[in-house]
Design a protein around this motif. Structure first.
Motif, PDB file in Angstrom:
ATOM      1  N   THR A 139       0.827  -1.052   0.035  1.00 50.75           N
ATOM      2  CA  THR A 139      -0.145   0.014   0.098  1.00 50.75           C
ATOM      3  C   THR A 139       0.850   1.258  -0.116  1.00 50.75           C
ATOM      4  O   THR A 139       0.167   2.390  -0.264  1.00 50.75           O
ATOM      5  N   TRP A 140       2.230   1.214   0.172  1.00 48.89           N
ATOM      6  CA  TRP A 140       3.017   2.240   0.096  1.00 48.89           C
ATOM      7  C   TRP A 140       3.284   2.890  -1.525  1.00 48.89           C
ATOM      8  O   TRP A 140       3.017   1.702  -2.445  1.00 48.89           O
ATOM      9  N   SER A 141       3.433   3.848  -1.927  1.00 49.80           N
ATOM     10  CA  SER A 141       3.727   4.438  -3.035  1.00 49.80           C
ATOM     11  C   SER A 141       5.140   3.633  -3.537  1.00 49.80           C
ATOM     12  O   SER A 141       6.014   3.426  -2.647  1.00 49.80           O
ATOM     13  N   LYS A 142       5.409   3.973  -4.796  1.00 52.52           N
ATOM     14  CA  LYS A 142       6.627   3.415  -5.361  1.00 52.52           C
ATOM     15  C   LYS A 142       7.946   4.033  -4.468  1.00 52.52           C
ATOM     16  O   LYS A 142       8.923   3.669  -4.347  1.00 52.52           O
ATOM     17  N   ALA A 143       7.770   5.364  -4.615  1.00 50.77           N
ATOM     18  CA  ALA A 143       8.620   6.511  -4.052  1.00 50.77           C
ATOM     19  C   ALA A 143       9.186   6.143  -2.681  1.00 50.77           C
ATOM     20  O   ALA A 143      10.060   6.140  -2.111  1.00 50.77           O
ATOM     21  N   GLU A 144       7.948   5.704  -1.770  1.00 52.57           N
ATOM     22  CA  GLU A 144       8.027   5.444  -0.563  1.00 52.57           C
ATOM     23  C   GLU A 144       8.746   4.020  -0.165  1.00 52.57           C
ATOM     24  O   GLU A 144       9.619   4.200   0.673  1.00 52.57           O
ATOM     25  N   ILE A 145       8.619   3.075  -1.099  1.00 50.28           N
ATOM     26  CA  ILE A 145       9.182   1.910  -0.984  1.00 50.28           C
ATOM     27  C   ILE A 145      10.772   2.040  -1.343  1.00 50.28           C
ATOM     28  O   ILE A 145      11.584   1.493  -0.526  1.00 50.28           O
ATOM     29  N   ASP A 146      10.905   2.851  -2.626  1.00 44.10           N
ATOM     30  CA  ASP A 146      12.237   2.991  -2.715  1.00 44.10           C
ATOM     31  C   ASP A 146      13.272   3.903  -1.650  1.00 44.10           C
ATOM     32  O   ASP A 146      14.297   3.209  -1.563  1.00 44.10           O
ATOM     33  N   THR A 147      12.495   4.677  -1.009  1.00 36.66           N
ATOM     34  CA  THR A 147      13.066   5.315   0.103  1.00 36.66           C
ATOM     35  C   THR A 147      13.405   4.562   1.196  1.00 36.66           C
ATOM     36  O   THR A 147      14.879   4.367   1.781  1.00 36.66           O
ATOM     37  N   HIS A 148      12.444   3.733   1.484  1.00 35.70           N
ATOM     38  CA  HIS A 148      12.816   2.787   2.557  1.00 35.70           C
ATOM     39  C   HIS A 148      13.748   1.780   2.270  1.00 35.70           C
ATOM     40  O   HIS A 148      14.660   1.490   3.052  1.00 35.70           O
ATOM     41  N   ASN A 149      14.032   1.152   1.098  1.00 41.74           N
ATOM     42  CA  ASN A 149      14.656   0.188   0.693  1.00 41.74           C
ATOM     43  C   ASN A 149      16.310   0.815   0.595  1.00 41.74           C
ATOM     44  O   ASN A 149      17.185   0.169   0.797  1.00 41.74           O
ATOM     45  N   ARG A 150      16.404   1.951  -0.057  1.00 42.94           N
ATOM     46  CA  ARG A 150      17.600   2.667   0.185  1.00 42.94           C
ATOM     47  C   ARG A 150      18.193   2.607   1.596  1.00 42.94           C
ATOM     48  O   ARG A 150      19.350   2.358   1.786  1.00 42.94           O
ATOM     49  N   LYS A 151      17.350   3.042   2.624  1.00 49.01           N
ATOM     50  CA  LYS A 151      17.861   2.860   3.964  1.00 49.01           C
ATOM     51  C   LYS A 151      17.929   1.611   4.482  1.00 49.01           C
ATOM     52  O   LYS A 151      19.308   1.485   5.262  1.00 49.01           O
ATOM     53  N   ALA A 152      17.199   0.886   4.259  1.00 46.78           N
ATOM     54  CA  ALA A 152      17.432  -0.660   4.700  1.00 46.78           C
ATOM     55  C   ALA A 152      18.693  -1.332   4.281  1.00 46.78           C
ATOM     56  O   ALA A 152      19.164  -2.198   4.941  1.00 46.78           O
ATOM     57  N   LYS A 153      19.128  -1.033   2.859  1.00 43.23           N
ATOM     58  CA  LYS A 153      20.290  -1.579   2.350  1.00 43.23           C
ATOM     59  C   LYS A 153      21.500  -1.147   3.210  1.00 43.23           C
ATOM     60  O   LYS A 153      22.449  -1.961   3.670  1.00 43.23           O
ATOM     61  N   TYR A 154      21.536  -0.106   3.734  1.00 45.23           N
ATOM     62  CA  TYR A 154      22.643   0.587   4.752  1.00 45.23           C
ATOM     63  C   TYR A 154      22.390  -0.023   6.081  1.00 45.23           C
ATOM     64  O   TYR A 154      23.455   0.049   6.914  1.00 45.23           O
ATOM     65  N   ASN A 155      21.381   0.045   6.565  1.00 45.19           N
ATOM     66  CA  ASN A 155      21.009  -0.417   8.001  1.00 45.19           C
ATOM     67  C   ASN A 155      20.996  -1.916   8.237  1.00 45.19           C
ATOM     68  O   ASN A 155      20.541  -2.431   9.319  1.00 45.19           O
TER      69      ASN A 155
END
Length: 264
Positions: free
Chosen positions: A97-113
């Protein structure tokens, strides 16, 4: 009924309507296995994400969709669309239910964390999606003569709503789950007696449209709904833009290819 497609002078190539002959049919593996929906799946008739996408009561009624809630953490933030074939569930598409932009932002942070990434889609795996067609059961054998071929579920729902195809027995919108059509999907359309296929892929999918048209031409009369704005799909277009597409930009394969050459 005014949207029903009739053959034009360009559609004079003899059609091979015998893909379903016994010899050919034996080569087409269309076997499907029944699929269980995710645990705690429950159909819904109201959801904030779908309301934002302009879902109406008729959409919920004609296109079953559900959620699992937090009872199933794997699908907690997804809306789940069952895929039916002969009134049997053979797959499902789960959209976050998140937008593509929200998902991409989360995944970029998740990659580093070192956190888990979010999948935009979490779909069933029991059957290959190249064997499935969304909204296939809306095609009535030997009655529905025209189908509009789209890429995804939201395109089907948007076209059905905007063209008011809910109870139209002659025209149906279906999805191939991507920008191409398989032998099995061709075979399934022929089994229902479909005669005309309107390719309605996204406006930026020019090469995919050309390829799909070539696959369809031996078996069906083919037209292309050429979306004027390549950045939009059916779900993003206004009702008048959809009608204008079918009124003024419904092209034969030759007309479509020539128009794309001219645009270059």
């Amino acid at each position: 009924m005014d949207l029903m497609v009739t053959a034009t002078a360009d559609l004079d190539t003899p059609l091979d309507l015998h893909l379903t002959l016994e010899r050919e049919a034996e080569e087409v593996d269309d076997e499907l296995h029944e699929t269980c929906l995710p645990d705690f799946y429950k159909r819904t008739f109201r959801h904030p994400y779908l309301q934002e996408r302009s879902f109406t009561f008729d959409d919920y009624e004609y296109f079953p969709v559900g959620v699992t809630g937090k009872l199933n953490p794997r699908f907690a933030d997804y809306v789940i669309f069952p895929v039916e074939d002969n009134h049997t569930t053979v797959g499902y598409v789960a959209r976050h239910t998140w937008s593509k932009a929200e998902i991409d932002t989360h995944n970029r942070k998740a990659k580093y964390n070192g956190e888990y990434k979010i999948l935009r889609y979490r779909n069933s795996t029991d059957n290959d999606f190249s064997k499935l067609l969304y909204n296939y059961d809306s095609i009535r054998p030997d009655e529905t003569d025209t189908v509009i071929l789209t890429e995804g579920i939201f395109d089907v729902i948007a076209l059905t709503r905007k063209l008011e195809l809910y109870d139209n027995t002659h025209i149906a919108a279906i999805a191939t789950f991507g920008k191409k059509i398989s032998d099995v999907q061709l075979y399934k359309l022929q089994c229902k007696g479909v005669k005309v296929v309107v390719v309605g892929y996204d406006g930026d999918a020019v090469e995919a449209v050309k390829h799909t048209v070539d696959r369809l031409k031996p078996y069906f009369e083919v037209l292309v709904a050429d979306i004027a704005d390549a950045k939009k799909d059916w779900d993003e277009m206004e009702v008048d833009q959809v009608y204008e597409t079918f009124a003024y930009r419904l092209l034969t394969p030759i007309e479509y290819k020539l128009s794309k050459v001219q645009e270059k």
